[in-house]
Write a protein that holds these residues in place. Structure first.
Motif, PDB file in Angstrom:
ATOM      1  N   LYS A   1      10.909  46.356  65.938  1.00 43.69           N
ATOM      2  CA  LYS A   1       9.589  46.048  65.383  1.00 43.69           C
ATOM      3  C   LYS A   1       8.488  46.729  66.182  1.00 43.69           C
TER       4      LYS A   1
ATOM      5  N   TYR B   1      12.563  43.046  50.900  1.00 44.25           N
ATOM      6  CA  TYR B   1      13.468  41.915  51.120  1.00 44.25           C
ATOM      7  C   TYR B   1      12.828  40.684  50.479  1.00 44.25           C
TER       8      TYR B   1
ATOM      9  N   PHE C   1       9.719  39.649  52.932  1.00 40.72           N
ATOM     10  CA  PHE C   1       8.795  40.655  53.490  1.00 40.72           C
ATOM     11  C   PHE C   1       9.145  42.015  52.929  1.00 40.72           C
TER      12      PHE C   1
ATOM     13  N   THR D   1      19.926  38.345  62.152  1.00 36.39           N
ATOM     14  CA  THR D   1      20.063  38.541  60.706  1.00 36.39           C
ATOM     15  C   THR D   1      20.837  39.839  60.478  1.00 36.39           C
ATOM     16  N   LEU D   2      21.562  39.896  59.380  1.00 40.08           N
ATOM     17  CA  LEU D   2      22.340  41.089  59.015  1.00 40.08           C
ATOM     18  C   LEU D   2      23.365  41.455  60.083  1.00 40.08           C
TER      19      LEU D   2
ATOM     20  N   GLU E   1      23.080  50.080  62.117  1.00 37.01           N
ATOM     21  CA  GLU E   1      21.713  50.548  61.919  1.00 37.01           C
ATOM     22  C   GLU E   1      21.380  51.625  62.940  1.00 37.01           C
TER      23      GLU E   1
ATOM     24  N   PRO F   1      22.199  47.841  56.547  1.00 39.68           N
ATOM     25  CA  PRO F   1      21.230  47.044  55.780  1.00 39.68           C
ATOM     26  C   PRO F   1      20.731  47.866  54.588  1.00 39.68           C
TER      27      PRO F   1
ATOM     28  N   MET G   1       9.869  51.454  57.314  1.00 39.03           N
ATOM     29  CA  MET G   1      10.623  51.858  58.500  1.00 39.03           C
ATOM     30  C   MET G   1      10.653  53.382  58.632  1.00 39.03           C
TER      31      MET G   1
ATOM     32  N   LEU H   1       9.697  45.860  54.087  1.00 37.70           N
ATOM     33  CA  LEU H   1       9.968  46.624  55.303  1.00 37.70           C
ATOM     34  C   LEU H   1       9.529  48.073  55.123  1.00 37.70           C
TER      35      LEU H   1
ATOM     36  N   ASP I   1      18.365  50.777  55.074  1.00 34.51           N
ATOM     37  CA  ASP I   1      18.778  51.953  55.848  1.00 34.51           C
ATOM     38  C   ASP I   1      19.581  52.958  55.021  1.00 34.51           C
TER      39      ASP I   1
ATOM     40  N   ARG J   1      24.591  45.481  64.526  1.00 37.40           N
ATOM     41  CA  ARG J   1      23.766  44.305  64.828  1.00 37.40           C
ATOM     42  C   ARG J   1      24.655  43.165  65.302  1.00 37.40           C
TER      43      ARG J   1
HETATM   44  O1  C5P Z   1      15.825  44.162  64.258  1.00 39.42           O
HETATM   45  P1  C5P Z   1      14.974  43.015  63.767  1.00 39.42           P
HETATM   46  O2  C5P Z   1      15.796  41.792  63.478  1.00 39.42           O
HETATM   47  O3  C5P Z   1      13.796  42.764  64.630  1.00 39.42           O
HETATM   48  O4  C5P Z   1      14.399  43.521  62.368  1.00 39.42           O
HETATM   49  C1  C5P Z   1      13.664  42.670  61.521  1.00 39.42           C
HETATM   50  C2  C5P Z   1      14.190  42.784  60.100  1.00 39.42           C
HETATM   51  O5  C5P Z   1      14.025  44.120  59.600  1.00 39.42           O
HETATM   52  C3  C5P Z   1      15.673  42.502  59.975  1.00 39.42           C
HETATM   53  O6  C5P Z   1      15.919  41.140  59.778  1.00 39.42           O
HETATM   54  C4  C5P Z   1      16.076  43.310  58.756  1.00 39.42           C
HETATM   55  O7  C5P Z   1      15.822  42.561  57.592  1.00 39.42           O
HETATM   56  C5  C5P Z   1      15.124  44.478  58.794  1.00 39.42           C
HETATM   57  N1  C5P Z   1      15.749  45.692  59.340  1.00 39.42           N
HETATM   58  C6  C5P Z   1      16.434  46.559  58.492  1.00 39.42           C
HETATM   59  N2  C5P Z   1      17.016  47.704  58.995  1.00 39.42           N
HETATM   60  C7  C5P Z   1      16.919  47.976  60.318  1.00 39.42           C
HETATM   61  C8  C5P Z   1      16.224  47.106  61.198  1.00 39.42           C
HETATM   62  C9  C5P Z   1      15.644  45.980  60.666  1.00 39.42           C
HETATM   63  O8  C5P Z   1      16.527  46.318  57.296  1.00 39.42           O
HETATM   64  N3  C5P Z   1      17.462  49.101  60.792  1.00 39.42           N
END
Ligand code: C5P
Length: 134
Positions: free
Chosen positions: A41, A79, A82, A30-31, A36, A120, A86, A84, A123, A25
């Motif tokens: 989204k 988190y 929110f 963020t992160l 990843e 993250p 995935m 997540l 993941d 990233r």
């Molecule tokens: O990639 P994006 O910033 O749009 O993703 C939104 C949120 O989803 C991130 O801020 C992160 O907290 C979470 N995320 C994650 N692992 C990923 C992709 C996104 O935890 N592979």
């Protein structure tokens, strides 16, 4: 506390040697700095598979098809603000060579080496599923 659910689709691209593509990233997100699976989204009106076809094209310049996306498992992680969800897909058939189109660093990694790449928290639990599969 009521948290919204964020739906993000992720894809483990697998090459002919059984290596998996990770993306770092970029700064400003963020992160930042964590590794990843490519994806993003799920936008309103999209299926997760449609999201992946779009994101893989936009982020790393490859083309694939719905029939080449196999669902493997999904991450479910809370988190602070929110929750997540995935789904993780595996894709072994795609056209083109992945190249970074959004400033990310890309790396092909053997499944057992994935633990050396900080990810993250959502993941990390996905790694054993890929080790078992590959
Ligand atoms: O990639 P994006 O910033 O749009 O993703 C939104 C949120 O989803 C991130 O801020 C992160 O907290 C979470 N995320 C994650 N692992 C990923 C992709 C996104 O935890 N592979």
């Amino acid at each position: 506390m009521t948290r919204r659910i964020l739906l993000v689709a992720a894809c483990a691209l697998v090459d002919a040697d059984g290596r998996v593509l990770l993306a770092q990233r970029p700064q400003g997100k963020t992160l930042a700095g964590l590794w990843e699976f490519p994806g993003g989204k799920v936008e309103p009106g999209e299926t997760p598979e449609e999201t992946l076809i779009r994101e893989l094209r936009e982020e790393i310049g490859i083309e694939t098809k719905i029939a080449c996306l196999a669902p493997l498992t999904f991450a479910s992680h809370t988190y602070d603000d929110f929750h997540l969800l995935m789904p993780l897909y595996v894709c072994r058939r795609f056209e083109g060579t992945p190249h970074p189109r959004e400033g990310q660093v890309l790396k092909w990694v053997r499944p057992r080496q994935m633990r050396d790449y900080p990810m993250p928290p959502a993941d990390e639990p996905l790694i054993p599923f890929l080790i078992d599969l590959l």
